[in-house]
Design a protein around this motif. Structure first.
Motif, mmCIF file in Angstrom:
data_model
loop_
_atom_site.group_PDB
_atom_site.id
_atom_site.type_symbol
_atom_site.label_atom_id
_atom_site.label_comp_id
_atom_site.label_asym_id
_atom_site.label_seq_id
_atom_site.Cartn_x
_atom_site.Cartn_y
_atom_site.Cartn_z
ATOM 1 N N THR A 53 0.809 -1.223 0.000
ATOM 2 C CA THR A 53 0.000 0.000 0.000
ATOM 3 C C THR A 53 0.843 1.274 0.000
ATOM 4 O OG1 THR A 53 -1.877 -1.104 1.071
ATOM 5 C CG2 THR A 53 -1.784 1.295 1.223
ATOM 6 N N PRO A 54 1.841 1.420 0.886
ATOM 7 C CA PRO A 54 2.689 2.619 0.809
ATOM 8 C C PRO A 54 3.457 2.724 -0.505
ATOM 9 C CG PRO A 54 2.957 1.528 2.926
ATOM 10 C CD PRO A 54 2.173 0.594 2.053
ATOM 11 N N VAL A 55 3.763 1.581 -1.127
ATOM 12 C CA VAL A 55 4.460 1.624 -2.412
ATOM 13 C C VAL A 55 3.574 2.316 -3.450
ATOM 14 C CG1 VAL A 55 5.389 0.275 -4.329
ATOM 15 C CG2 VAL A 55 5.886 -0.387 -1.968
ATOM 16 N N ARG A 56 2.328 1.875 -3.518
ATOM 17 C CA ARG A 56 1.415 2.488 -4.479
ATOM 18 C C ARG A 56 1.232 3.982 -4.176
ATOM 19 N NH1 ARG A 56 -2.169 1.411 -8.384
ATOM 20 N NH2 ARG A 56 -4.041 2.705 -8.550
ATOM 21 N N GLU A 57 1.095 4.322 -2.919
ATOM 22 C CA GLU A 57 0.919 5.730 -2.561
ATOM 23 C C GLU A 57 2.162 6.542 -2.900
ATOM 24 O OE1 GLU A 57 -0.067 5.403 1.543
ATOM 25 O OE2 GLU A 57 -2.199 5.003 1.177
ATOM 26 N N GLY A 58 3.342 5.946 -2.676
ATOM 27 C CA GLY A 58 4.584 6.628 -3.030
ATOM 28 C C GLY A 58 4.708 6.835 -4.523
ATOM 29 N N LEU A 59 4.290 5.853 -5.303
ATOM 30 C CA LEU A 59 4.342 5.972 -6.759
ATOM 31 C C LEU A 59 3.341 7.005 -7.257
ATOM 32 C CD1 LEU A 59 4.783 2.228 -7.764
ATOM 33 C CD2 LEU A 59 6.512 4.027 -7.814
ATOM 34 N N LEU A 60 2.219 7.148 -6.565
ATOM 35 C CA LEU A 60 1.262 8.188 -6.922
ATOM 36 C C LEU A 60 1.847 9.581 -6.666
ATOM 37 C CD1 LEU A 60 -2.083 6.635 -5.608
ATOM 38 C CD2 LEU A 60 -1.485 7.120 -8.000
ATOM 39 N N ILE A 61 2.647 9.704 -5.594
ATOM 40 C CA ILE A 61 3.355 10.969 -5.345
ATOM 41 C C ILE A 61 4.262 11.294 -6.529
ATOM 42 C CG2 ILE A 61 5.118 12.100 -3.930
ATOM 43 C CD1 ILE A 61 4.004 10.573 -1.519
ATOM 44 N N LEU A 62 5.012 10.291 -6.983
ATOM 45 C CA LEU A 62 5.939 10.492 -8.097
ATOM 46 C C LEU A 62 5.204 10.754 -9.405
ATOM 47 C CD1 LEU A 62 8.649 7.771 -7.370
ATOM 48 C CD2 LEU A 62 8.692 10.208 -6.816
ATOM 49 N N SER A 63 4.004 10.189 -9.535
ATOM 50 C CA SER A 63 3.186 10.471 -10.706
ATOM 51 C C SER A 63 2.819 11.952 -10.756
ATOM 52 C CB SER A 63 1.921 9.603 -10.686
ATOM 53 O OG SER A 63 1.078 9.904 -11.777
ATOM 54 N N GLY A 64 2.495 12.507 -9.590
ATOM 55 C CA GLY A 64 2.180 13.934 -9.511
ATOM 56 C C GLY A 64 3.375 14.819 -9.819
ATOM 57 N N GLU A 65 4.582 14.311 -9.568
ATOM 58 C CA GLU A 65 5.804 15.065 -9.840
ATOM 59 C C GLU A 65 6.315 14.854 -11.267
ATOM 60 O OE1 GLU A 65 7.483 14.735 -5.228
ATOM 61 O OE2 GLU A 65 8.536 13.736 -6.859
ATOM 62 N N GLY A 66 5.711 13.902 -11.986
ATOM 63 C CA GLY A 66 6.123 13.657 -13.369
ATOM 64 C C GLY A 66 7.222 12.634 -13.538
ATOM 65 N N PHE A 67 7.620 11.959 -12.445
ATOM 66 C CA PHE A 67 8.682 10.959 -12.556
ATOM 67 C C PHE A 67 8.171 9.630 -13.132
ATOM 68 C CE2 PHE A 67 10.851 13.696 -9.465
ATOM 69 C CZ PHE A 67 12.144 13.691 -9.988
ATOM 70 N N VAL A 68 6.907 9.308 -12.884
ATOM 71 C CA VAL A 68 6.329 8.063 -13.385
ATOM 72 C C VAL A 68 4.943 8.353 -13.947
ATOM 73 C CG1 VAL A 68 7.577 6.702 -11.654
ATOM 74 C CG2 VAL A 68 5.203 7.382 -11.218
ATOM 75 N N GLU A 69 4.424 7.389 -14.736
ATOM 76 C CA GLU A 69 3.073 7.485 -15.269
ATOM 77 C C GLU A 69 2.332 6.200 -14.933
ATOM 78 O OE1 GLU A 69 3.092 8.380 -19.447
ATOM 79 O OE2 GLU A 69 4.879 9.652 -19.224
ATOM 80 N N LEU A 70 1.052 6.329 -14.666
ATOM 81 C CA LEU A 70 0.208 5.169 -14.395
ATOM 82 C C LEU A 70 -0.455 4.712 -15.689
ATOM 83 C CD1 LEU A 70 -1.144 3.159 -12.510
ATOM 84 C CD2 LEU A 70 -2.873 4.898 -11.994
ATOM 85 N N VAL A 71 -0.120 3.503 -16.107
ATOM 86 C CA VAL A 71 -0.707 2.920 -17.310
ATOM 87 C C VAL A 71 -1.850 2.000 -16.871
ATOM 88 C CG1 VAL A 71 -0.300 1.501 -19.348
ATOM 89 C CG2 VAL A 71 1.515 3.011 -18.488
ATOM 90 N N PRO A 72 -3.073 2.271 -17.295
ATOM 91 C CA PRO A 72 -4.215 1.448 -16.864
ATOM 92 C C PRO A 72 -3.978 -0.043 -17.088
ATOM 93 C CG PRO A 72 -4.978 3.378 -18.066
ATOM 94 C CD PRO A 72 -3.481 3.362 -18.202
ATOM 95 N N ARG A 73 -4.269 -0.821 -16.057
ATOM 96 C CA ARG A 73 -4.191 -2.295 -16.073
ATOM 97 C C ARG A 73 -2.764 -2.828 -16.223
ATOM 98 N NH1 ARG A 73 -8.489 -0.862 -18.990
ATOM 99 N NH2 ARG A 73 -7.392 -1.132 -20.959
ATOM 100 N N ARG A 74 -1.776 -1.938 -16.217
ATOM 101 C CA ARG A 74 -0.395 -2.409 -16.351
ATOM 102 C C ARG A 74 0.496 -1.954 -15.198
ATOM 103 N NH1 ARG A 74 2.475 -2.146 -21.964
ATOM 104 N NH2 ARG A 74 3.711 -3.657 -20.795
ATOM 105 N N GLY A 75 0.226 -0.813 -14.625
ATOM 106 C CA GLY A 75 1.025 -0.340 -13.505
ATOM 107 C C GLY A 75 1.759 0.954 -13.813
ATOM 108 N N PHE A 76 2.785 1.225 -13.039
ATOM 109 C CA PHE A 76 3.532 2.475 -13.152
ATOM 110 C C PHE A 76 4.769 2.282 -14.023
ATOM 111 C CE2 PHE A 76 1.080 2.987 -9.303
ATOM 112 C CZ PHE A 76 0.671 4.309 -9.361
ATOM 113 N N VAL A 77 4.992 3.221 -14.931
ATOM 114 C CA VAL A 77 6.146 3.167 -15.824
ATOM 115 C C VAL A 77 6.970 4.434 -15.627
ATOM 116 C CG1 VAL A 77 4.895 4.260 -17.744
ATOM 117 C CG2 VAL A 77 6.887 2.807 -18.214
ATOM 118 N N VAL A 78 8.290 4.303 -15.714
ATOM 119 C CA VAL A 78 9.189 5.443 -15.526
ATOM 120 C C VAL A 78 9.056 6.406 -16.703
ATOM 121 C CG1 VAL A 78 11.597 6.173 -15.286
ATOM 122 C CG2 VAL A 78 10.808 4.051 -14.201
ATOM 123 N N SER A 79 8.860 7.686 -16.391
ATOM 124 C CA SER A 79 8.770 8.715 -17.424
ATOM 125 C C SER A 79 10.169 9.130 -17.878
ATOM 126 C CB SER A 79 8.037 9.950 -16.893
ATOM 127 O OG SER A 79 6.759 9.619 -16.407
#
Length: 228
Positions: A53-79
């Motif tokens: 759970t904290p991993v997903r929340e941490g990745l959402l933080i990075l998504s807001g900063e532009g470091f990663v993107e959330l790809v539907p049904r696949r997960g987080f990918v490095v921007s």
């Protein structure tokens, strides 16, 4: 459960998420996680010592900063993380820190100045002893003290959100940055002591921006970009 207990749990959970975000930021900026790489939750959870759970929340933080993107049904990918992104982080930091230094020069107390001189002395001793952890800590504390002396809490909070996007250890990786710090920090103290707001602003901006191109070169040598 009491309100205090719930608040304590929320703060603890937020810190875990921030720990995850800091860990993955370093993976990305160091080049260990490349643009296009998908980030698996389990290895990150194991490395940081947290649940999923904290991993997903941490990745959402990075998504807001532009470091990663959330790809539907696949997960987080490095921007993509470009040289201009590095320079932009330094530019934004320099603009806010310079304004805080200008305000600090107008409101700083003698006690603040004494504390800055103590931090500088500790910083110099840590550097002479080869204490990398202490060098980073005292460098951070110097800037924190200046920012607090400005008496502009909201602006300082905005700066903090930018600064944490570039892990502290990368400042030590910049060739010549430590020499610049040991030259710039005493000059900044002198400008603050003289209540010279314009000079304090200029010195702070130049001090921070001096690291931008050097870090780009350092990361390029480490293979961050294919043309490096």
């Amino acid at each position: 459960m009491t309100v205090e207990a719930r608040h304590g749990q929320a703060v603890g959970r937020q810190q875990l998420s921030e720990d995850v975000a800091a860990y993955v930021r370093e993976l990305i900026i160091s080049g260990r996680a490349r643009p296009g790489d998908f980030l698996r939750t389990e290895p990150i959870a194991k490395a940081v010592g947290v649940s999923n759970t904290p991993v997903r929340e941490g990745l959402l933080i990075l998504s807001g900063e532009g470091f990663v993107e959330l790809v539907p049904r696949r997960g987080f990918v490095v921007s993509e993380f470009t040289k201009q992104d590095v320079r932009d982080l330094f530019w934004a930091q320099a603009v806010l820190a310079a304004e805080l230094a200008r305000r600090a020069a107008e409101s700083i107390t003698d006690a603040d100045l004494e504390r800055l001189r103590e931090i500088l002395a500790d910083h110099q001793r840590a550097l002479a002893a080869g204490d990398d952890e202490g060098t980073v800590r005292y460098g951070h504390e110097f800037h924190r003290c200046v920012n607090l002396a400005a008496g502009s809490r909201r602006l300082a909070t905005m700066l903090t959100s930018i600064v944490r996007q570039l892990p502290n250890r990368f400042y030590n990786d910049i060739e010549g940055h430590t020499d610049d710090t040991m030259e710039s920090h005493p000059k900044i103290i002198d400008a603050l002591a003289a209540r010279d707001a314009a000079r304090a602003e200029t010195l702070m901006r130049e001090h921070i921006m001096s690291g931008a191109d050097e870090l780009v070169a350092t990361l390029a040598k480490q293979g961050m970009w294919s043309d490096g």
